[in-house]
Design a protein around this motif. Structure first.
Motif, PDB file in Angstrom:
ATOM      1  N   ASN A  86       6.548 -87.235  -8.110  1.00 43.17           N
ATOM      2  CA  ASN A  86       5.247 -88.229  -8.489  1.00 43.17           C
ATOM      3  C   ASN A  86       5.827 -89.557  -9.260  1.00 43.17           C
ATOM      4  O   ASN A  86       5.157 -90.163 -10.146  1.00 43.17           O
ATOM      5  CB  ASN A  86       4.517 -87.664  -9.323  1.00 43.17           C
ATOM      6  N   ALA A  87       7.166 -89.761  -8.859  1.00 45.37           N
ATOM      7  CA  ALA A  87       7.632 -91.243  -9.448  1.00 45.37           C
ATOM      8  C   ALA A  87       7.096 -92.338  -8.459  1.00 45.37           C
ATOM      9  O   ALA A  87       6.790 -92.116  -7.346  1.00 45.37           O
ATOM     10  CB  ALA A  87       9.179 -91.172  -9.215  1.00 45.37           C
ATOM     11  N   ASN A  88       6.968 -93.328  -8.884  1.00 46.88           N
ATOM     12  CA  ASN A  88       6.427 -94.504  -8.355  1.00 46.88           C
ATOM     13  C   ASN A  88       7.275 -95.609  -7.836  1.00 46.88           C
ATOM     14  O   ASN A  88       8.153 -95.836  -8.683  1.00 46.88           O
ATOM     15  CB  ASN A  88       5.354 -95.220  -9.347  1.00 46.88           C
ATOM     16  N   ILE A  89       7.220 -95.933  -6.637  1.00 42.86           N
ATOM     17  CA  ILE A  89       8.261 -96.637  -6.034  1.00 42.86           C
ATOM     18  C   ILE A  89       7.501 -97.948  -5.391  1.00 42.86           C
ATOM     19  O   ILE A  89       6.614 -97.779  -4.606  1.00 42.86           O
ATOM     20  CB  ILE A  89       9.100 -96.323  -5.079  1.00 42.86           C
ATOM     21  N   SER A  90       7.496 -99.240  -6.049  1.00 43.07           N
ATOM     22  CA  SER A  90       6.769-100.211  -5.649  1.00 43.07           C
ATOM     23  C   SER A  90       7.578-101.503  -5.360  1.00 43.07           C
ATOM     24  O   SER A  90       8.769-101.535  -5.858  1.00 43.07           O
ATOM     25  CB  SER A  90       6.068-100.699  -6.770  1.00 43.07           C
ATOM     26  N   CYS A  91       7.323-102.310  -4.470  1.00 42.43           N
ATOM     27  CA  CYS A  91       7.830-103.513  -3.795  1.00 42.43           C
ATOM     28  C   CYS A  91       6.788-104.524  -3.309  1.00 42.43           C
ATOM     29  O   CYS A  91       6.149-104.275  -2.020  1.00 42.43           O
ATOM     30  CB  CYS A  91       8.820-103.166  -2.818  1.00 42.43           C
ATOM     31  N   GLN A  92       6.601-105.622  -4.046  1.00 43.18           N
ATOM     32  CA  GLN A  92       5.837-106.797  -3.700  1.00 43.18           C
ATOM     33  C   GLN A  92       4.367-106.402  -3.325  1.00 43.18           C
ATOM     34  O   GLN A  92       4.042-106.472  -2.408  1.00 43.18           O
ATOM     35  CB  GLN A  92       6.530-107.585  -2.379  1.00 43.18           C
ATOM     36  N   GLY A  93       3.978-105.291  -4.195  1.00 43.81           N
ATOM     37  CA  GLY A  93       2.501-105.066  -4.102  1.00 43.81           C
ATOM     38  C   GLY A  93       2.348-103.925  -3.265  1.00 43.81           C
ATOM     39  O   GLY A  93       1.477-103.231  -3.307  1.00 43.81           O
ATOM     40  N   ILE A 140       9.894 -96.102   1.588  1.00 43.08           N
ATOM     41  CA  ILE A 140       9.111 -97.219   1.341  1.00 43.08           C
ATOM     42  C   ILE A 140       9.599 -98.411   2.360  1.00 43.08           C
ATOM     43  O   ILE A 140      10.812 -98.499   2.784  1.00 43.08           O
ATOM     44  CB  ILE A 140       9.388 -98.069   0.073  1.00 43.08           C
ATOM     45  N   GLN A 141       8.701 -99.347   2.626  1.00 40.64           N
ATOM     46  CA  GLN A 141       8.883-100.156   3.680  1.00 40.64           C
ATOM     47  C   GLN A 141       9.026-101.623   3.133  1.00 40.64           C
ATOM     48  O   GLN A 141       8.118-101.911   2.088  1.00 40.64           O
ATOM     49  CB  GLN A 141       7.813-100.380   4.937  1.00 40.64           C
ATOM     50  N   VAL A 142      10.143-102.217   3.383  1.00 36.06           N
ATOM     51  CA  VAL A 142      10.195-103.491   2.493  1.00 36.06           C
ATOM     52  C   VAL A 142      10.653-104.785   3.598  1.00 36.06           C
ATOM     53  O   VAL A 142      10.902-104.460   4.684  1.00 36.06           O
ATOM     54  CB  VAL A 142      11.390-103.596   1.599  1.00 36.06           C
ATOM     55  N   PRO A 143      10.076-105.926   2.981  1.00 33.68           N
ATOM     56  CA  PRO A 143      10.394-107.114   3.869  1.00 33.68           C
ATOM     57  C   PRO A 143      11.942-107.350   4.229  1.00 33.68           C
ATOM     58  O   PRO A 143      12.627-107.033   3.207  1.00 33.68           O
ATOM     59  CB  PRO A 143       9.962-108.334   2.849  1.00 33.68           C
ATOM     60  N   ALA A 144      12.271-107.696   5.383  1.00 33.92           N
ATOM     61  CA  ALA A 144      13.542-108.117   5.763  1.00 33.92           C
ATOM     62  C   ALA A 144      14.098-109.280   5.484  1.00 33.92           C
ATOM     63  O   ALA A 144      13.417-110.218   5.325  1.00 33.92           O
ATOM     64  CB  ALA A 144      13.879-107.361   7.271  1.00 33.92           C
ATOM     65  N   ASN A 145      15.287-109.767   5.562  1.00 35.55           N
ATOM     66  CA  ASN A 145      15.831-110.881   5.645  1.00 35.55           C
ATOM     67  C   ASN A 145      15.656-111.767   4.448  1.00 35.55           C
ATOM     68  O   ASN A 145      15.658-113.130   4.353  1.00 35.55           O
ATOM     69  CB  ASN A 145      15.640-111.819   6.758  1.00 35.55           C
ATOM     70  N   THR A 191      12.956-106.987  -4.832  1.00 33.09           N
ATOM     71  CA  THR A 191      13.173-106.137  -6.023  1.00 33.09           C
ATOM     72  C   THR A 191      12.259-104.956  -5.962  1.00 33.09           C
ATOM     73  O   THR A 191      11.068-104.989  -5.825  1.00 33.09           O
ATOM     74  CB  THR A 191      12.834-106.702  -7.359  1.00 33.09           C
ATOM     75  N   ILE A 192      12.968-103.578  -5.935  1.00 31.88           N
ATOM     76  CA  ILE A 192      12.153-102.239  -5.700  1.00 31.88           C
ATOM     77  C   ILE A 192      12.273-101.976  -7.360  1.00 31.88           C
ATOM     78  O   ILE A 192      12.964-101.700  -7.910  1.00 31.88           O
ATOM     79  CB  ILE A 192      12.993-101.435  -4.919  1.00 31.88           C
ATOM     80  N   VAL A 193      10.915-101.297  -7.840  1.00 32.39           N
ATOM     81  CA  VAL A 193      10.946-100.580  -9.234  1.00 32.39           C
ATOM     82  C   VAL A 193      10.616 -99.253  -8.804  1.00 32.39           C
ATOM     83  O   VAL A 193       9.658 -98.995  -8.380  1.00 32.39           O
ATOM     84  CB  VAL A 193       9.777-101.629  -9.723  1.00 32.39           C
TER      85      VAL A 193
END
Length: 813
Positions: free
Chosen positions: A27-34, A47-52, A56-58
């Motif tokens: 139950n850790a929270n992983i967040s990136c750009q909303g 987690i899916q993140v924007p490329a190029n 920052t991932i929290v």
């Protein structure tokens, strides 16, 4: 239009989140750009993140401090990130994760991907370790290494917190085969070159702490080359309670052995199977099993050898013609069961049991007829390069029938407690039982110009002078060397440790304190073993780390402590094969001062680490070193010291890839029976190492990996029965470069349609490797040959592998 297309592209970040005790974080929270996701019970997440673009991932959890990492990934790239959430806050950096826990402990973290890519004759963790300052290992075919003046037996190795052992009878790197560690199964690698904490065991030099990964989904990897192959399979149940990773490796060293000076009929083969199975009962309880089966078969039939040495004005050659063969077998069985129980949110207990069994056979009968002569240096001569005149003729017959069967059982309980998150207590108690059954039968007969060479004495009695052919010899005819012993030995050990960790502040500066102590008690017993008494040693240790509140990101660390190495079986056995049960533990006092500086250069992350150290050693168990075989004198007759400086600069010299440059200076000497200080067998003064990764800008799919080492020469050893104080010459400097080129077929997968066959692969690469790129002649030991005319003995270098080419195919699903 192009910017809109790029912004729509994505990449994936996957991994496993764990806490500072290596337990999965649920139950850790992983967040990136909303966008945010939560980790599963086994700590896994995707987690899916924007490329190029840099994002920052929290990572956060209600009971742990938040951590962040910044990455910039390519479209469709899958990046593995396994953060550790501590009870104290820390920033993870960019691309290369720099964990404060490791940083304040003086631990070097090695990236698993780098380990798998860097070329080497023994690819794996040990190849990377040998590039660090203060480490050594001049045998191309061996995975063993020395650290800061110690020998091969002074290094701790753990996999999943289980201590790993290696075979006893190995004499040379070409017998050794595969390292225990399977690089395809690794999640994390931590290495400490000295001044380590009390929680680690009782060795004098270093700690290598490896954790195998826990799969979260199905995966498979495959590799094939001229040197063998490997396959790894990842499995995970739908409910994520069960997971398993299994690896099979096969190794054939024929290509390497055939590149050496000795012509042979030889095909050494090595195979091993490893598995790591995990079962998560619930959030409080989990089990894991680590198993290994390995078998090395070494059938060696030497034919001939010629080694040229001497000077330009006086070149000399050694020619040897062999008859006979060597037949060795090494079979290892290993199993370990680990139970982790999270009693409360602040208390964790672990029960670890393991059994190790090695069955070893070393049989050989080899007759070597040698000619020591002058070389024809006349370029126009038809016999140019051949021996034109023999100065010494002789033969040497070596015989061995050595058998060893050892069983080592361990049972350990460990606890970890956090007291209101202000400080942490770790403790552990371990019982070890070692049962060794050993038969050693070795003899050597030397004939020089038709006359047998006798040892200087027999059973402590000097033999008559043998000055044949001038006077007849009337003494007994005996082998030059003769070792016969049968040992049935039991060693019982109880060891334990307790240590505390706390973080406080000195003004505005962060200050970490680690204080601990180890205790170790052991008793040697067995058939035909002289009476012995129980021995106990205590080893207090401390670490202090300071991070000033400066604009520059710097950490200073001071480590000091006492380190004991209670004798293992090999250290109890003297040069005659007899067990000396009252050998004391070797003792070393470490002082290590280090500076760790993180900075940015060219807008990319870099790290510079410098460590200076001093070690004072007493009750030293002196030894002789032949290739990788260590023969102890088992008498605690010496004192020694070692001091030096290690430095390393690593970072993104090429964007997106990690490289490093390392330097080491070392001086280590020993004083045997108050005769004065001389260089120890591992006295390697200067060390330079380069690990470099690059790619071709015009062809990004083509990657380059370089492994380059320069070491100054080690002491060259001495002949049998000789006074080592009279033989202080050194081998030539060690220079080696291995380079690998890899074409990644899946590099452009993002541009291919989903129906393309390459889309099924996460990675598909074809590599070409060149070992010993500059074809340097590196020597590992000397062969000592007697000149019948001058009565001199020549140290003739035993050269290792020449330039070798290898082709490698790698696939990952």
């Amino acid at each position: 239009m192009l910017s809109a297309f790029l912004s729509a592209q994505t990449a994936k970040v996957v991994g496993v989140i764990s806490d500072e005790n290596n337990n999965p974080v649920n139950n850790a929270n992983i967040s990136c750009q909303g966008k945010s996701v939560t980790s599963n019970k086994d700590g896994s997440y995707i987690i899916q993140v924007p490329a190029n673009t840099k994002v920052t991932i929290v990572f956060s959890h209600v009971s742990l401090k938040k951590s962040t990492v910044s990455v910039e990934l390519k479209a469709n790239e899958i990046y593995e990130l396994n953060p550790v959430l501590n009870s104290e806050a820390e920033g993870l950096g960019e691309v290369i994760i720099i964990n404060n826990k490791r940083r304040v402990q003086g631990i070097t973290a090695l990236e698993p991907e780098t380990i798998k890519k860097i070329p080497g004759l023994n690819p794996g963790v040990e190849t990377i370790i040998k590039l660090l300052g203060g480490t050594g290992g001049n045998d191309d075919l061996s995975s063993q290494y020395t650290v800061r003046g110690g020998n091969y037996d002074e290094n701790l190795v753990y996999v999943n917190e289980v201590e790993i052992y290696r075979p006893f009878l190995i004499r040379s790197g070409q017998q050794e085969g595969l390292s225990f560690t399977n690089s395809d199964m690794i999640q994390s690698v931590d290495f400490s070159a000295g001044g380590f904490q009390a929680k680690y065991g009782d060795k004098l030099s270093s700690v290598l702490d490896i954790t195998y990964r826990k799969p979260t989904q199905f995966g498979a990897a495959f590799e094939a080359s001229f040197l063998g192959g490997s396959a790894t399979v990842d499995l995970a149940s739908k409910n994520k309670k069960w997971s398993a990773i299994t690896g099979v490796r096969y190794r054939d060293n024929s290509l390497l052995v055939n590149s050496k000076e000795t012509e042979t009929n030889f095909r050494p083969t090595f195979i091993d199977v490893q598995t790591n199975v995990n079962f998560l009962v619930n959030s409080r309880l989990n089990f894991s099993f680590l198993g290994n089966i390995s078998q090395n078969k070494y059938n060696y039939q030497p034919l001939s050898r010629q080694t040229n040495f001497g000077t330009l004005s006086d070149p000399i050659a050694l020619q040897i013609f062999y008859e006979g063969q060597e037949n060795d077998k090494y079979k290892t069985l290993f199993g370990a069961l680990k139970t982790v129980f999270n009693a409360t949110d602040n208390s964790t207990y672990k029960l670890i049991t393991s059994v190790y069994n090695t069955q070893e056979q070393e049989y050989y009968d080899i007759d070597a007829a040698y000619f020591l002569g002058e070389v024809d240096t006349n370029i126009g001569s038809e016999t140019f390069g051949d021996v034109s005149f023999s100065r010494g003729i002789g033969s040497q017959l070596n015989h061995a029938r050595n058998d060893l069967d050892a069983v080592i059982f361990n049972a350990e309980i460990k606890g970890n407690h956090n007291a209101k998150k202000k400080f942490q207590i770790d403790w552990g108690v371990k019982y070890t039982h070692e049962n060794i059954r050993d038969r050693i039968v070795e003899w050597e007969v030397i004939d020089s110009t038709g006359f047998s060479i006798n040892p200087p004495n027999l059973d402590g009695v000097d033999l008559p002078i043998n000055d044949q052919p001038y006077n007849p010899y009337v003494g007994p005819l005996v082998p030059f060397k003769n070792v016969r012993a049968t040992n049935f030995v039991n060693i019982d050990r109880i060891s334990g440790f307790i240590q505390s960790n706390t973080k406080t502040y000195l003004g505005e500066s962060e200050f970490w304190i680690n204080i601990g102590v180890r205790a170790h008690n052991w008793l040697v017993s067995g058939d035909k073993v002289a009476s012995s008494k129980s021995q106990t040693v205590f080893s207090p240790r401390a670490q202090f780390s300071l991070k000033p509140k400066w604009e520059r990101n710097v950490v200073f660390r001071l480590s000091a402590g006492m380190y004991h190495q209670p004798p293992f079986y090999r250290e109890l056995r003297d040069e005659n094969g007899e067990v000396q049960p009252n050998v004391k533990a070797q003792q070393s006092i470490h002082f290590v001062f280090a500076g760790d500086y993180n900075f940015k250069m060219w807008k990319r992350p870099f790290k510079f680490v410098a460590e200076t150290y001093y070690k004072s050693m007493t009750d030293v168990n002196t030894y002789t070193l032949e290739n990788v075989r260590i023969r102890y004198r088992a008498n605690n007759e010496a004192e020694a010291y070692a001091y030096g400086l290690d430095m390393r600069l690593n970072g993104e010299f090429v964007p997106g890839t990690e490289s490093w440059f390392s330097f080491g200076y070392l001086k280590t000497e020993e004083n045997q029976n108050n005769k004065g200080f001389i260089a120890r067998p591992t006295d390697q003064r200067l060390k330079f190492g380069i690990l470099f990764q690059d790619y071709m800008p015009v062809l990004p799919s083509m990657k380059l990996y370089l492994n380059l080492v320069y070491n100054t020469g080690l002491p060259g050893g001495s002949p049998s029965y000789a006074d080592v104080y009279q033989y202080q010459t050194r081998l030539r400097d060690y220079r080696r470069a291995d380079v690998g080129f890899s074409y990644v077929f899946t590099e452009k997968n993002k541009l291919r349609p989903d129906s393309h066959w390459l889309k099924k692969f996460e990675d598909l690469s074809l590599g070409f490797e060149i070992f010993n790129l500059f074809n340097n002649q590196n020597a590992i030991t000397n062969t000592w040959v007697r000149d019948a005319y001058t009565k001199n003995q020549y140290g003739i270098p035993n050269y290792m592998t020449t330039r070798v080419f290898n082709l490698k195919l790698t696939a990952k699903l």
